[in-house]
Design a protein around this motif. Structure first.
Motif, PDB file in Angstrom:
ATOM      1  N   ALA A 242       0.792  -1.218   0.000  1.00  0.00           N
ATOM      2  CA  ALA A 242       0.000   0.000   0.000  1.00  0.00           C
ATOM      3  C   ALA A 242       0.833   1.281   0.000  1.00  0.00           C
ATOM      4  O   ALA A 242       0.286   2.373   0.014  1.00  0.00           O
ATOM      5  CB  ALA A 242      -0.889  -0.012   1.234  1.00  0.00           C
ATOM      6  N   SER A 243       2.176   1.166  -0.001  1.00  0.00           N
ATOM      7  CA  SER A 243       3.010   2.362   0.121  1.00  0.00           C
ATOM      8  C   SER A 243       2.951   3.231  -1.129  1.00  0.00           C
ATOM      9  O   SER A 243       2.959   2.740  -2.256  1.00  0.00           O
ATOM     10  CB  SER A 243       4.460   1.978   0.403  1.00  0.00           C
ATOM     11  OG  SER A 243       4.574   1.364   1.664  1.00  0.00           O
ATOM     12  N   VAL A 244       2.929   4.537  -0.874  1.00  0.00           N
ATOM     13  CA  VAL A 244       2.935   5.554  -1.921  1.00  0.00           C
ATOM     14  C   VAL A 244       4.156   6.440  -1.659  1.00  0.00           C
ATOM     15  O   VAL A 244       4.495   6.711  -0.505  1.00  0.00           O
ATOM     16  CB  VAL A 244       1.626   6.375  -1.844  1.00  0.00           C
ATOM     17  CG1 VAL A 244       1.706   7.611  -2.714  1.00  0.00           C
ATOM     18  CG2 VAL A 244       0.437   5.500  -2.220  1.00  0.00           C
ATOM     19  N   PHE A 245       4.823   6.868  -2.737  1.00  0.00           N
ATOM     20  CA  PHE A 245       6.040   7.654  -2.537  1.00  0.00           C
ATOM     21  C   PHE A 245       6.147   8.760  -3.584  1.00  0.00           C
ATOM     22  O   PHE A 245       5.493   8.724  -4.633  1.00  0.00           O
ATOM     23  CB  PHE A 245       7.283   6.759  -2.596  1.00  0.00           C
ATOM     24  CG  PHE A 245       7.597   6.261  -3.987  1.00  0.00           C
ATOM     25  CD1 PHE A 245       8.489   6.939  -4.801  1.00  0.00           C
ATOM     26  CD2 PHE A 245       6.989   5.109  -4.486  1.00  0.00           C
ATOM     27  CE1 PHE A 245       8.769   6.492  -6.092  1.00  0.00           C
ATOM     28  CE2 PHE A 245       7.264   4.652  -5.766  1.00  0.00           C
ATOM     29  CZ  PHE A 245       8.158   5.349  -6.573  1.00  0.00           C
ATOM     30  N   ALA A 246       7.010   9.709  -3.277  1.00  0.00           N
ATOM     31  CA  ALA A 246       7.372  10.750  -4.237  1.00  0.00           C
ATOM     32  C   ALA A 246       8.878  10.961  -4.160  1.00  0.00           C
ATOM     33  O   ALA A 246       9.464  10.911  -3.072  1.00  0.00           O
ATOM     34  CB  ALA A 246       6.643  12.049  -3.932  1.00  0.00           C
ATOM     35  N   GLU A 247       9.495  11.166  -5.330  1.00  0.00           N
ATOM     36  CA  GLU A 247      10.937  11.414  -5.402  1.00  0.00           C
ATOM     37  C   GLU A 247      11.183  12.904  -5.372  1.00  0.00           C
ATOM     38  O   GLU A 247      10.617  13.660  -6.161  1.00  0.00           O
ATOM     39  CB  GLU A 247      11.485  10.794  -6.691  1.00  0.00           C
ATOM     40  CG  GLU A 247      12.987  10.959  -6.858  1.00  0.00           C
ATOM     41  CD  GLU A 247      13.500  10.309  -8.135  1.00  0.00           C
ATOM     42  OE1 GLU A 247      13.428   9.064  -8.233  1.00  0.00           O
ATOM     43  OE2 GLU A 247      13.952  11.058  -9.036  1.00  0.00           O
ATOM     44  N   ILE A 248      12.046  13.334  -4.446  1.00  0.00           N
ATOM     45  CA  ILE A 248      12.361  14.751  -4.277  1.00  0.00           C
ATOM     46  C   ILE A 248      13.890  14.901  -4.279  1.00  0.00           C
ATOM     47  O   ILE A 248      14.579  14.207  -3.532  1.00  0.00           O
ATOM     48  CB  ILE A 248      11.806  15.295  -2.931  1.00  0.00           C
ATOM     49  CG1 ILE A 248      10.313  14.971  -2.766  1.00  0.00           C
ATOM     50  CG2 ILE A 248      12.065  16.788  -2.800  1.00  0.00           C
ATOM     51  CD1 ILE A 248       9.383  15.788  -3.601  1.00  0.00           C
ATOM     52  N   GLU A 249      14.413  15.804  -5.097  1.00  0.00           N
ATOM     53  CA  GLU A 249      15.866  15.977  -5.151  1.00  0.00           C
ATOM     54  C   GLU A 249      16.383  16.859  -4.015  1.00  0.00           C
ATOM     55  O   GLU A 249      17.532  16.738  -3.606  1.00  0.00           O
ATOM     56  CB  GLU A 249      16.273  16.561  -6.510  1.00  0.00           C
ATOM     57  CG  GLU A 249      16.070  15.583  -7.667  1.00  0.00           C
ATOM     58  CD  GLU A 249      16.563  16.134  -8.994  1.00  0.00           C
ATOM     59  OE1 GLU A 249      17.585  16.848  -8.990  1.00  0.00           O
ATOM     60  OE2 GLU A 249      15.919  15.846 -10.020  1.00  0.00           O
ATOM     61  N   ASN A 250      15.541  17.724  -3.490  1.00  0.00           N
ATOM     62  CA  ASN A 250      15.943  18.675  -2.458  1.00  0.00           C
ATOM     63  C   ASN A 250      15.514  18.169  -1.084  1.00  0.00           C
ATOM     64  O   ASN A 250      14.323  18.006  -0.815  1.00  0.00           O
ATOM     65  CB  ASN A 250      15.288  20.038  -2.762  1.00  0.00           C
ATOM     66  CG  ASN A 250      15.694  21.100  -1.781  1.00  0.00           C
ATOM     67  OD1 ASN A 250      15.383  20.998  -0.598  1.00  0.00           O
ATOM     68  ND2 ASN A 250      16.375  22.126  -2.263  1.00  0.00           N
ATOM     69  N   LYS A 251      16.480  17.914  -0.197  1.00  0.00           N
ATOM     70  CA  LYS A 251      16.162  17.352   1.124  1.00  0.00           C
ATOM     71  C   LYS A 251      15.286  18.298   1.945  1.00  0.00           C
ATOM     72  O   LYS A 251      14.342  17.858   2.624  1.00  0.00           O
ATOM     73  CB  LYS A 251      17.450  17.036   1.884  1.00  0.00           C
ATOM     74  CG  LYS A 251      17.194  16.363   3.229  1.00  0.00           C
ATOM     75  CD  LYS A 251      18.472  16.149   4.022  1.00  0.00           C
ATOM     76  CE  LYS A 251      18.164  15.495   5.369  1.00  0.00           C
ATOM     77  NZ  LYS A 251      19.387  15.367   6.203  1.00  0.00           N
ATOM     78  N   ALA A 252      15.587  19.591   1.923  1.00  0.00           N
ATOM     79  CA  ALA A 252      14.813  20.551   2.713  1.00  0.00           C
ATOM     80  C   ALA A 252      13.348  20.555   2.287  1.00  0.00           C
ATOM     81  O   ALA A 252      12.443  20.590   3.136  1.00  0.00           O
ATOM     82  CB  ALA A 252      15.413  21.950   2.585  1.00  0.00           C
ATOM     83  N   LEU A 253      13.104  20.504   0.982  1.00  0.00           N
ATOM     84  CA  LEU A 253      11.733  20.444   0.482  1.00  0.00           C
ATOM     85  C   LEU A 253      11.060  19.149   0.921  1.00  0.00           C
ATOM     86  O   LEU A 253       9.892  19.148   1.344  1.00  0.00           O
ATOM     87  CB  LEU A 253      11.718  20.546  -1.049  1.00  0.00           C
ATOM     88  CG  LEU A 253      10.349  20.384  -1.732  1.00  0.00           C
ATOM     89  CD1 LEU A 253       9.369  21.428  -1.239  1.00  0.00           C
ATOM     90  CD2 LEU A 253      10.503  20.451  -3.258  1.00  0.00           C
ATOM     91  N   ALA A 254      11.799  18.047   0.853  1.00  0.00           N
ATOM     92  CA  ALA A 254      11.249  16.753   1.280  1.00  0.00           C
ATOM     93  C   ALA A 254      10.870  16.784   2.758  1.00  0.00           C
ATOM     94  O   ALA A 254       9.803  16.291   3.150  1.00  0.00           O
ATOM     95  CB  ALA A 254      12.260  15.648   1.014  1.00  0.00           C
ATOM     96  N   GLU A 255      11.725  17.386   3.581  1.00  0.00           N
ATOM     97  CA  GLU A 255      11.440  17.483   5.027  1.00  0.00           C
ATOM     98  C   GLU A 255      10.225  18.358   5.286  1.00  0.00           C
ATOM     99  O   GLU A 255       9.425  18.079   6.196  1.00  0.00           O
ATOM    100  CB  GLU A 255      12.665  18.026   5.755  1.00  0.00           C
ATOM    101  CG  GLU A 255      13.815  17.033   5.815  1.00  0.00           C
ATOM    102  CD  GLU A 255      15.075  17.609   6.424  1.00  0.00           C
ATOM    103  OE1 GLU A 255      15.891  16.829   6.943  1.00  0.00           O
ATOM    104  OE2 GLU A 255      15.257  18.853   6.357  1.00  0.00           O
TER     105      GLU A 255
END
Length: 289
Positions: A242-255
């Motif tokens: 059931a896991s859903v994910f998104a790829e983010i290159e910027n760690k600060a944005l991901a946090e």
């Protein structure tokens, strides 16, 4: 844990998952890219001289006979004819049944770690062949690199992937992989793509997870997670969910996105985490080429 040695069992996400056909025996032919993550379970192992394979803790809903870690150790012992045994304990962090490969990765780590602890020095391909008998996702963790996969997931080629962070949402629903793959509405005729095309377009909209519409229809919480995460960037389901994910290159944005993520969605509790993509499995050197 006195006398135990600890080994990581990393999670994975499928950057896409295309079903391109079905074999006569019912297995589905697929194309996917596995990305290893620095989010993991921990396997604790202690070598025994008496040859016994012993699980030191109970796992709710999983008997010792079903436990992939125990089965992996027994399989390796039978193949190698070693007289040694092992005590096994597992710290689970990867959600079970979430499409992140936790159980398969645990089994792979047992095979890799015991290859070293039992001084077997078996080549990687031998361990991959053993792992495939335990489950279709086990080989990629023994392969130990981010991989392009075809066939039923066992035909692996290493791929280079850019550094990235992955925001993961796992609604606490149990998705039946068997039911999803057997659903009549599942499309099984996606046109095959190539590594070259994947390298050009990366995670573009041409790449998708063919299981996602089926799971979203059957499990509203998965659909709700996809919708929530898609506010920020392209979101996908990993494996059969059931896991859903998104790829983010910027760690600060991901946090920042992680901080906004709800703890519950569509009335269902949500497991949330942020993980960095790995280039290689932490135990890659534990098998010879």
């Amino acid at each position: 844990m006195d006398g135990f040695q600890s080994f990581p069992a990393p999670a994975k996400v499928n950057l896409f998952l295309h079903i391109i056909g079905q074999r006569a025996d019912g297995y589905h032919l697929l194309q996917t890219v596995f990305r290893l993550l620095d989010f993991d379970d921990t396997i604790h192992l202690k070598v025994r001289a008496d040859g016994i394979i012993n699980r030191t803790q109970d796992i709710k809903g999983v008997s010792a006979e079903q436990d992939l870690c125990v089965r992996a150790a027994k399989l390796l012992k039978q193949h190698s004819k070693t007289e040694l045994g092992v005590d096994i304990a597992v710290d689970k962090r990867i959600p079970m049944g979430g499409g992140l490969g936790g159980g398969s990765s645990d089994a792979a780590t047992v095979l890799l770690a015991l290859n070293k602890l039992w001084n077997l020095n078996l080549p990687r391909q031998t361990l991959i062949d053993l792992g495939l008998t335990l489950g279709a996702d086990v080989p990629v963790f023994i392969f130990g690199q981010n991989a392009w996969a075809e066939g039923i997931g066992e035909q692996l080629q290493a791929v280079k992937l850019k550094p990235a962070w992955y925001i993961i949402m796992t609604p606490q629903v149990h998705v039946s992989t068997v039911e999803v793959f057997s659903a009549k509405e599942l499309t099984r005729n996606t046109i095959p793509t190539t590594i070259a095309a994947f390298s050009r377009v990366g995670a573009s909209n041409n790449l998708h997870n063919d299981l996602e519409p089926v799971v979203s229809q059957q499990y509203p919480a998965v659909a709700a997670c996809l919708e929530w995460l898609s506010q920020f960037t392209k979101a996908r389901m990993s494996g059969s969910g059931a896991s859903v994910f998104a790829e983010i290159e910027n760690k600060a944005l991901a946090e920042d996105i992680l901080a906004k993520m709800p703890h519950e969605i569509a009335g269902v509790p949500v497991f949330r985490c942020l993980a960095r993509g790995l280039d290689k499995h932490p135990l890659y050197e534990y098998a010879s080429e």
